[in-house]
Every structure is written in structure tokens, then in C-alpha cells.
Scaffold this motif. Sequence first.
Motif, mmCIF file in Angstrom:
data_model
loop_
_atom_site.group_PDB
_atom_site.id
_atom_site.type_symbol
_atom_site.label_atom_id
_atom_site.label_comp_id
_atom_site.label_asym_id
_atom_site.label_seq_id
_atom_site.Cartn_x
_atom_site.Cartn_y
_atom_site.Cartn_z
ATOM 1 N N ALA A 168 0.808 -1.229 0.028
ATOM 2 C CA ALA A 168 0.014 0.022 -0.178
ATOM 3 C C ALA A 168 0.865 1.207 0.170
ATOM 4 O O ALA A 168 1.929 1.257 0.596
ATOM 5 C CB ALA A 168 -0.876 -0.150 1.213
ATOM 6 N N SER A 202 7.046 1.212 1.263
ATOM 7 C CA SER A 202 6.031 0.776 0.159
ATOM 8 C C SER A 202 6.823 -0.072 -0.805
ATOM 9 O O SER A 202 8.004 0.486 -1.304
ATOM 10 C CB SER A 202 5.128 1.928 -0.819
ATOM 11 N N ARG A 237 -0.673 -5.993 1.408
ATOM 12 C CA ARG A 237 -1.025 -4.793 1.459
ATOM 13 C C ARG A 237 -0.370 -3.902 2.568
ATOM 14 O O ARG A 237 0.446 -2.886 2.417
ATOM 15 C CB ARG A 237 -2.317 -4.376 1.351
#
Length: 541
Positions: A28, A34, A42
Motif C-alpha cells: 500500500a 512501500s 498490502r
Amino acid sequence: MATLRYLDDNGQCLAYKLDSGQILIGRAETCQISVESDMISREHARIELTPDGRFRAVDLGSSNKSFVNGEQISETILTAGDILRVGDRIFEFVDETNVSEVLDMRFLTPEKGDPPGAEWVKFKQPVSLTIGQLERVAQVGADQALTGRAEDVASAALGRVILDLNAERGFIALRGDKKMELRPIAHRGLAQMTGGSLTPVSEAFVLAPILQQVAGCYPQSARQIDKKLGYAVTGVVAPLTDRGEIIGILYVDRPSGKRPFPTSSTAYAIAAGAQIGSLLGSTLRSLPNVAARESAAWMTTIRRVQDALSETPKSSDSYQLAEKRFPGRARRGDFVWVHHVDEQQLAILLVDCGGHGMTGLAQAAMIRGAVSTAIRVDEDSVMDPASMFNAINTIVANSSSHQVLPTLYIAIDSSVGKLSYINAGGVPPLLMLKAGRLLTMDQTSLVLGVDAEYVYEATRVDLPDAFRLIVYTDGLVDASGAGGEALGSDRLHDALLASDSFGSADDVLGRIVKLWTTHLSGATPDDDATALVVARGWAAS
């Protein structure tokens, strides 16, 4: 300062500072780290700061799980050098406030054969590297100055190799004087946790670079991975070379999993071994001159403060004392204090401040003040120091400097023939009961300041009428001679087990000094060392 080091999608090494609160790792975009990968959820894992100042890794119910040093975790406290695998990405936990302990090499398995599927390459034959591999090898150790300690250079280089090869553990070791002897100077993910397990490593595979002059990788394919072997399922080893000589080995592995290292890993490891070996060789050759030229003034200042804070132990009618401090080239700070409570009771405090400089000495002085006050106000705390240590631990854990110093406290009461001690991360003291009989008091506790809630307990030992007590800092046994081999506890024990070793305190200390002088042969170690001998009953038994 704690950080997470990792490689981004372009192979660049990044570092994320763990200042406070928590960070998320996942696909995410809202995650602080990330990562674009189908193997990562995620919100895959979280790194959070605990109330006692440590960092915890937590898996957030991910599909492909999280692993620390090859072991699947739901949550665990991270320690310096831990390797966190999230999906198919590797992160190195770096904590500059904690120094990695010396690696115990007993986890090497003694089997004689090669691991199944092992592929060997003579390190002197040509190897092929891609442009990307050449760039990564060039970065190994590039952020460490040649004026640094060999351990620091090796530690930084090893971390980069593990990230480059997507490994989960590893170590770098220099070869000793003996044919099959290794002296580890850096490791990642191989610290033995209390009550935990440590997946062993094939000794035959690790020693191959020195014994056979080869680099190797095992196995060659995923089909050959056998988790029933009893040691890491896949590994890479290569020699450290300097000026054409093999000076040590580089080893990395994955203790579990389904993926072998690609064949290109061997070529990378050979090149990295040459790079690291050259850096270490230059460091070992230049450090004495650098320390003498650039650090002399500061080391002189630290020595003067150390001398001002120290008190020469004095003998009494009941106890004979002898002390020797061996100066270090780059680190000083050993701190010993002896207090005669009365004619029968004696208290000893030994703090190892090496590597912490002036702040370490200041904290050692604070610890001495707290111990001195406690045993003068409460006579029961002399032989029962647990509550005293609990109070000091809380102060150290909550202090702004938060220096973690190995501390040893010993009290002797000859009127009842008892010795009581708490060893908070120091070297186990030795007790000579008679000629040829040596007891290692290896009951240890957590270092002061690591966990504010830790509860200390004193250990008691019965004493004969005559004994010799030897307390010392780790600089004594870690000191290396010109050949790079550490003096080691075995040599010290052998010297003290001789039939004529049960002499006066001066005689016992003289034996230690002679051992030190002979082994070092004029070399000066990085760290200082202190040895204190307490004798009761002057006549030999």
C-alpha cells in the motif's frame, strides 16, 4: 540510532530511521516503506517502538508471512544485526547503540562430507559478473573508512552482502593460526537467543575456502533442497583474499525456505570476498598508525579521566589483592572498585566502559556511587545485592545517555564462607579452589539498562578457607597477537590450572601477565583489559 536497511527496486541501498512510533511495510502507498511485490501483502508487517525503548517486528496476518533470521514470527523483539524477511524482500535491523556479541562457533556441524548438491569453484579461476553485480560489489564496504576497526568494516560489508544476495544470516571470520580455526569478527542473524534454537551450519562447507581453496554454493536447484539435513538448506561461502592470500571466509545462508541461491551468487561472493579481504587487510595494517596519529590526544584525555576515577585496590589482613590494567590502542574505560566493608566482608565492582568513552566512564562512576551508597546504608545489600541492582537498572534504563555497560558485582564474607555475585553481562569470573581446580562462575544476568522491568537475582557460592578469585574484562581474552588469533579463555584456564598456580595474588596475576605478554608478542590490542586477583590463605595448597 536504529535503522532498517534494504535495497529498493533499482538495487540502491536505503536506510529508514526508526525514530519513534511505528512504521508499516507493505504494498500500500500509505505504508512508510512501500514495496511493489506480489509476495508482499498490502500491509504486511509493522515495526513498533516498545515502552522500554526496543523495537518489535509484528506480522499483520500476511499471506507469505514474516521471518526473522529464517524463523517465522508472529511478533518478536529485534536485536542489532537481525535480518527481517517480508515476503521476498530482506531488511537489516541496524542498531548502533548495541554492539554484536562475539559469535559462538559451536553451531558448526562436524560432518566430513560436502552438502548434497554443492557446486565448487576454484577462486583463482575466471568468474563472470554482470554490470549490476560489479556495481554492488563496488559498494561493499564503501561507506566505511579504512581508519575504522576491522569489526566495523566487516559488519557493514556483511550487511550489504546479505541484502545483495537476499540471504537471511551470515558471518565473516578471519582464519586462526591452526588449520581449522576461525575467529568471527562480524555476524548477522546468528545470535543465540536464551532458550532458543540456532539452525546449524555445515562445518565442511564453511572450511572449504581455507582447506581446499574453493568457493561454493549449495544446492544447485530447488529439487535438491533437503530440510532433513539438520543444517541450513542453502548457503554460499567464499574466501576473503588480500594480496593473493586467504585471510578468512565470507558465509551467508538461508536456514529454511524453498529457494536456492542462483549460480551467479558464487561469482558475486568471490568478488565480494576479494573486496572485503582487501578492505580488512588495509584496515589491519593501517589502524595502529591511524590510532597513534589521530587519536592519541583524545585517548590520553580518557586515560587521565579513567585514572582519576579509579582507585588502586589495597590488600588487608584478610584479603590479598593484585590488579593489572592492560592499555588498549583505540578503546579505554575499564573501571574497577574494591571496598573493604569490614575485616571479613569485601565488595568488588567491575564495569567495562570500552567503546563508550567519556559517557561510559561517567555512567560507571554513577554506578559505583550508587553501589557505594547502598552497601553503606544497608549492610544486608552487601551479600544480597538484588534490590540494589534493580534500582540501578531502572536509573540506567531511564537515563538519557542509556549506555549499556557490562557490570559485575561480587561480595565475599569469610566469616560465613560465602561469595555472592551478580554478573550483568560481564565475563564469568574464575574461582581457584586449590591447585588444579578452577570453577567458572557462569551464572549471568541481563546487562544493566536494557530492560527496566528486569528482575536481578544474586548467585551464592560456598568458599573454602583458602581460594583465589580472578575477575577480568573481555579485553583480556579477546586480545589478538600479531597473527590475529585471540588469546582466548582456554589458554587462560590452562595457565591457571597448572600445578604450581595456586600462589599469592601477585603470583597468580604474574602468571596472567606472562601469558598476555607471550601471546601478544609486542602487539597492542584495540580494547583495554583489566584483571584483578583476590587471594585468601597465602600458603599454597
